[in-house]
Design an enzyme around this catalytic site. Structure first.
Site, mmCIF file in Angstrom:
data_model
loop_
_atom_site.group_PDB
_atom_site.id
_atom_site.type_symbol
_atom_site.label_atom_id
_atom_site.label_comp_id
_atom_site.label_asym_id
_atom_site.label_seq_id
_atom_site.Cartn_x
_atom_site.Cartn_y
_atom_site.Cartn_z
ATOM 1 N N GLU A 107 0.851 5.299 1.119
ATOM 2 C CA GLU A 107 0.089 6.195 1.979
ATOM 3 C C GLU A 107 -0.663 7.202 1.112
ATOM 4 O O GLU A 107 -0.191 7.590 0.051
ATOM 5 C CB GLU A 107 1.032 6.884 2.965
ATOM 6 C CG GLU A 107 1.523 5.914 4.018
ATOM 7 C CD GLU A 107 2.616 6.475 4.896
ATOM 8 O OE1 GLU A 107 2.626 7.685 5.145
ATOM 9 O OE2 GLU A 107 3.469 5.686 5.328
ATOM 10 N N CYS A 143 9.647 4.252 3.473
ATOM 11 C CA CYS A 143 10.159 3.020 2.865
ATOM 12 C C CYS A 143 11.297 3.179 1.876
ATOM 13 O O CYS A 143 12.280 2.443 1.945
ATOM 14 C CB CYS A 143 9.019 2.300 2.152
ATOM 15 S SG CYS A 143 7.932 1.473 3.304
ATOM 16 N N ALA A 190 12.670 -0.303 -4.643
ATOM 17 C CA ALA A 190 13.889 0.217 -5.274
ATOM 18 C C ALA A 190 13.599 0.649 -6.720
ATOM 19 O O ALA A 190 14.052 1.699 -7.176
ATOM 20 C CB ALA A 190 14.987 -0.842 -5.234
ATOM 21 N N LEU A 209 0.833 -1.202 0.000
ATOM 22 C CA LEU A 209 0.000 0.000 0.000
ATOM 23 C C LEU A 209 0.869 1.253 0.000
ATOM 24 O O LEU A 209 1.966 1.266 0.565
ATOM 25 C CB LEU A 209 -0.930 0.022 1.217
ATOM 26 C CG LEU A 209 -0.350 0.152 2.625
ATOM 27 C CD1 LEU A 209 -0.048 1.588 2.995
ATOM 28 C CD2 LEU A 209 -1.329 -0.415 3.625
HETATM 29 C C1 UDX Z 1 5.744 0.269 8.382
HETATM 30 C C2 UDX Z 1 6.248 -1.119 8.129
HETATM 31 O O1 UDX Z 1 5.789 -2.013 9.018
HETATM 32 C C3 UDX Z 1 7.693 -1.048 7.894
HETATM 33 O O2 UDX Z 1 8.256 -2.252 7.595
HETATM 34 C C4 UDX Z 1 7.772 -0.219 6.704
HETATM 35 O O3 UDX Z 1 8.931 -0.427 6.006
HETATM 36 C C5 UDX Z 1 7.575 1.171 7.193
HETATM 37 O O4 UDX Z 1 6.300 1.237 7.535
HETATM 38 P P1 UDX Z 1 4.602 1.720 9.920
HETATM 39 O O5 UDX Z 1 3.324 1.027 10.153
HETATM 40 O O6 UDX Z 1 4.615 2.806 8.912
HETATM 41 O O7 UDX Z 1 5.694 0.669 9.579
HETATM 42 O O8 UDX Z 1 5.336 2.193 11.224
HETATM 43 P P2 UDX Z 1 4.748 2.956 12.426
HETATM 44 O O9 UDX Z 1 3.662 3.857 11.989
HETATM 45 O O10 UDX Z 1 5.939 3.476 13.145
HETATM 46 O O11 UDX Z 1 4.048 1.816 13.295
HETATM 47 C C6 UDX Z 1 4.692 0.827 14.004
HETATM 48 C C7 UDX Z 1 3.973 0.642 15.340
HETATM 49 O O12 UDX Z 1 4.507 -0.495 16.003
HETATM 50 C C8 UDX Z 1 4.117 1.814 16.308
HETATM 51 O O13 UDX Z 1 2.854 2.309 16.648
HETATM 52 C C9 UDX Z 1 4.834 1.217 17.509
HETATM 53 O O14 UDX Z 1 4.411 1.747 18.738
HETATM 54 C C10 UDX Z 1 4.481 -0.245 17.387
HETATM 55 N N1 UDX Z 1 5.419 -1.140 18.071
HETATM 56 C C11 UDX Z 1 6.728 -1.071 17.826
HETATM 57 C C12 UDX Z 1 4.913 -2.074 18.962
HETATM 58 O O15 UDX Z 1 3.719 -2.135 19.210
HETATM 59 N N2 UDX Z 1 5.788 -2.940 19.575
HETATM 60 C C13 UDX Z 1 7.118 -2.882 19.366
HETATM 61 O O16 UDX Z 1 7.866 -3.669 19.947
HETATM 62 C C14 UDX Z 1 7.604 -1.916 18.455
HETATM 63 C C1 UDX Z 2 5.749 3.369 -1.267
HETATM 64 C C2 UDX Z 2 5.323 2.343 -2.327
HETATM 65 O O1 UDX Z 2 4.635 3.005 -3.402
HETATM 66 C C3 UDX Z 2 4.438 1.290 -1.693
HETATM 67 O O2 UDX Z 2 4.108 0.299 -2.638
HETATM 68 C C4 UDX Z 2 5.196 0.678 -0.543
HETATM 69 O O3 UDX Z 2 4.413 -0.288 0.107
HETATM 70 C C5 UDX Z 2 5.618 1.726 0.453
HETATM 71 O O4 UDX Z 2 6.397 2.715 -0.201
HETATM 72 P P1 UDX Z 2 4.635 5.479 -0.111
HETATM 73 O O5 UDX Z 2 6.015 5.779 0.351
HETATM 74 O O6 UDX Z 2 3.531 5.473 0.869
HETATM 75 O O7 UDX Z 2 4.603 4.053 -0.825
HETATM 76 O O8 UDX Z 2 4.226 6.542 -1.245
HETATM 77 P P2 UDX Z 2 4.552 6.712 -2.798
HETATM 78 O O9 UDX Z 2 3.308 7.128 -3.455
HETATM 79 O O10 UDX Z 2 5.269 5.569 -3.371
HETATM 80 O O11 UDX Z 2 5.502 7.999 -2.804
HETATM 81 C C6 UDX Z 2 6.830 7.955 -2.305
HETATM 82 C C7 UDX Z 2 7.538 9.258 -2.575
HETATM 83 O O12 UDX Z 2 7.779 9.424 -3.962
HETATM 84 C C8 UDX Z 2 6.741 10.493 -2.164
HETATM 85 O O13 UDX Z 2 7.603 11.424 -1.545
HETATM 86 C C9 UDX Z 2 6.209 11.034 -3.466
HETATM 87 O O14 UDX Z 2 5.964 12.404 -3.435
HETATM 88 C C10 UDX Z 2 7.335 10.682 -4.411
HETATM 89 N N1 UDX Z 2 6.913 10.577 -5.816
HETATM 90 C C11 UDX Z 2 6.050 9.601 -6.202
HETATM 91 C C12 UDX Z 2 7.417 11.471 -6.765
HETATM 92 O O15 UDX Z 2 8.212 12.360 -6.440
HETATM 93 N N2 UDX Z 2 7.025 11.341 -8.064
HETATM 94 C C13 UDX Z 2 6.167 10.379 -8.473
HETATM 95 O O16 UDX Z 2 5.875 10.331 -9.678
HETATM 96 C C14 UDX Z 2 5.655 9.494 -7.521
#
Ligand code: UDX
Ligand code: UDX
Length: 466
Positions: free
Chosen positions: A171, A278, A227, A169
């Protein structure tokens, strides 16, 4: 043997865990879904009566949560109890880049994945399927398996199967991406466990879209998908600079190359550089893995994707300084957008952070507005408190946060658009021109505003790749 999955637990109520579980609960009313997190205040926000206080801003998230919360979707900090009850446990905790020790700056810090695995090993009962949702370096499943079997002391009553099911997904479009995925990827060694997870997705995803692979292909595919996407952005951003000096227009170039069906039109928008939790982390991780296996050339190839991204962000701050007569000391600059992209309140790795820090170092006063990012979050990211506003302290550089676009433009010498929020495409330029201090500049790092209208209102404009 598990009869049927009736109870799911997800560790981590973040940007991935929250929306993913909300959609699973919505599509599978027959399954109880428990999202647990160590962060009590985050859980409180997920449970808040008024859905406007959910911890994450994401279109369509609130109505999705509303349909299931309290029915089969529950948020709590009862990690132990919910692990014990679950047939299937998703690990959705964060995996940031390590800041110290071996692999610092490149490798992922797996301490939270590891501690989740230890908790699962300690509390799970009977047969449990453990699903890696977080993006992880290849071979992490190996570590998880080892922890599960050693910590649970090889207790015969307890059996674990580990699957990799990376989340694709993005964001800002998370709910739609989850409801209508291009594909669902499940990696594993045990067909029965794979089928249990597949059955969950089959509630709303066509079977042709569900791919099964071995564990390592699944883990690696997630890193490589990110990547490749990031590489497209760095490629187009590198060409934006070339367009600026040659008179070509990056939007025209993107359109022209994107219509080649072999290239395709998506992810060709030039901007201030990619951000988000990511892309950078995953590429650094890829670089680390390649180096680990002695593939130096491959590592340096992917490192270049990050180098161009850093360069693009630095390039923008220097262009702003250059156009404002070489100095921005004591000048006021309005910043429009602080999140890393539109439709999210997430600021992780947002290009706004480094651009704003550079401008502050140069002595500017920033007036920052973002429709979803709070002042507290900006303070954390900029590592400084907002200035106390008094009309005549413009000699002190720093930042304040503003309530709207026009507040941010007030008395400003320049306005910088960093995030492509929809409302920035509909700015009243006449109103802006009356608010700013001439000669006023607009820096449009996303190329989203109509240049002609801006010029007609007596403002100067710089647009990326133009
Ligand atoms: C995600 C993915 O899981 C990660 O692999 C990806 O590459 C980046 O995004 P995300 O959901 O965006 O993570 O991270 P975040 O919003 O920081 O949420 C992680 C949650 O896990 C936090 O709310 C944190 O409090 C919780 N957490 C962390 C636990 O509940 N237990 C832990 O031991 C560590
Ligand atoms: C990304 C991947 O798209 C998703 O599949 C993975 O699971 C998590 O990482 P996300 O980081 O949430 O998702 O957003 P994305 O829409 O990919 O945008 C990433 C960054 O690239 C943003 O800063 C966005 O502004 C930038 N972007 C994207 C550009 O500058 N140009 C584009 O054409 C598209």
């Amino acid at each position: 043997m598990i009869d049927k999955i009736k109870n799911i637990c997800c560790i981590g109520a973040g940007y991935v865990g929250g929306p993913t579980m909300a959609v699973i609960a919505d599509k599978c009313p027959h399954i109880q879904v428990n999202v647990v997190d160590v962060n009590q205040s985050r859980i409180n926000s997920w449970n808040s009566e008024d859905l406007k206080y959910l911890p994450i801003y994401e279109p369509e998230l609130a109505p999705t949560v509303k349909r299931s919360r309290g029915r089969n979707l529950h948020f709590s900090t009862n990690v132990e109890e919910k692990i014990r009850e679950a047939d299937m446990i998703f690990i959705s905790v964060n995996t940031p880049t390590k800041i110290s020790g071996i692999g610092a700056g490149q490798a992922s810090d797996l301490k939270w994945v590891e501690s989740s695995a230890r908790q699962i090993a300690k509390y799970a009962q009977g047969e449990t399927i453990v699903v890696e949702k977080s993006t992880l370096p290849v071979k992490t499943a190996e570590t998880i398996k080892k922890i599960l079997s050693t910590v649970s002391n090889n207790n015969k009553e307890i059996k674990f199967n580990v699957l990799s099911n990376p989340e694709f997904l993005a964001e800002g479009t998370a709910i739609n991406d989850l409801e209508n995925p291009d594909r669902v990827l499940i990696g594993g060694e045990n067909d029965e466990s794979i089928n249990y997870l597949k059955d969950i997705y089959l509630n709303w995803v066509e079977k042709e879209k569900i791919l099964t692979t071995n564990l390592w292909s699944s883990e690696l595919s997630k890193l490589i998908a990110n990547a490749f996407l990031a590489q497209r952005i760095s490629s187009i951003n590198s060409i934006s600079a070339l367009c600026e000096v040659t008179g070509a227009d990056i939007k025209e170039v993107s359109r022209a190359i994107g219509m080649d069906s072999r290239i395709g039109g998506k992810f060709l928008n030039s901007g201030p550089g990619f951000g988000g939790s990511c892309f950078k982390k995953d590429i650094l991780n890829l670089v680390y893995i390649c180096n680990y296996y002695g593939l130096k050339k491959v590592a340096s190839y992917w490192q270049k994707v990050i180098d161009i991204n850093d360069w693009q962000q630095e390039r923008i701050s220097s262009i702003i300084v250059k156009n404002l007569f070489g100095t921005i000391s004591s000048k006021t600059i309005g910043i429009l957008g602080f999140s890393f992209k539109a439709d999210t309140n997430d600021t992780r790795e947002s290009p706004a952070i480094s651009i704003c820090k550079d401008l502050i170092v140069e002595g500017a006063n920033l007036q920052i507005f973002d429709p979803q990012v709070s002042e507290d979050q900006i303070a954390i990211d900029l590592e400084s408190e907002p200035k106390k506003v008094s009309e005549n302290d413009f000699d002190n550089f720093g930042w304040i946060s503003c309530n709207d676009i026009y507040d941010a433009a007030k008395n400003a010498d320049a306005l910088v658009i960093i995030t492509e929020w929809e409302e920035f495409k509909k700015i009243d330029w006449q109103k802006i021109s009356n608010l700013m201090r001439p000669p006023s500049w607009v820096f449009d790092t996303r190329s989203i505003v109509n240049k002609k209208i801006v010029l007609k209102n007596g403002l100067n404009i710089w647009q990326i790749g133009n």
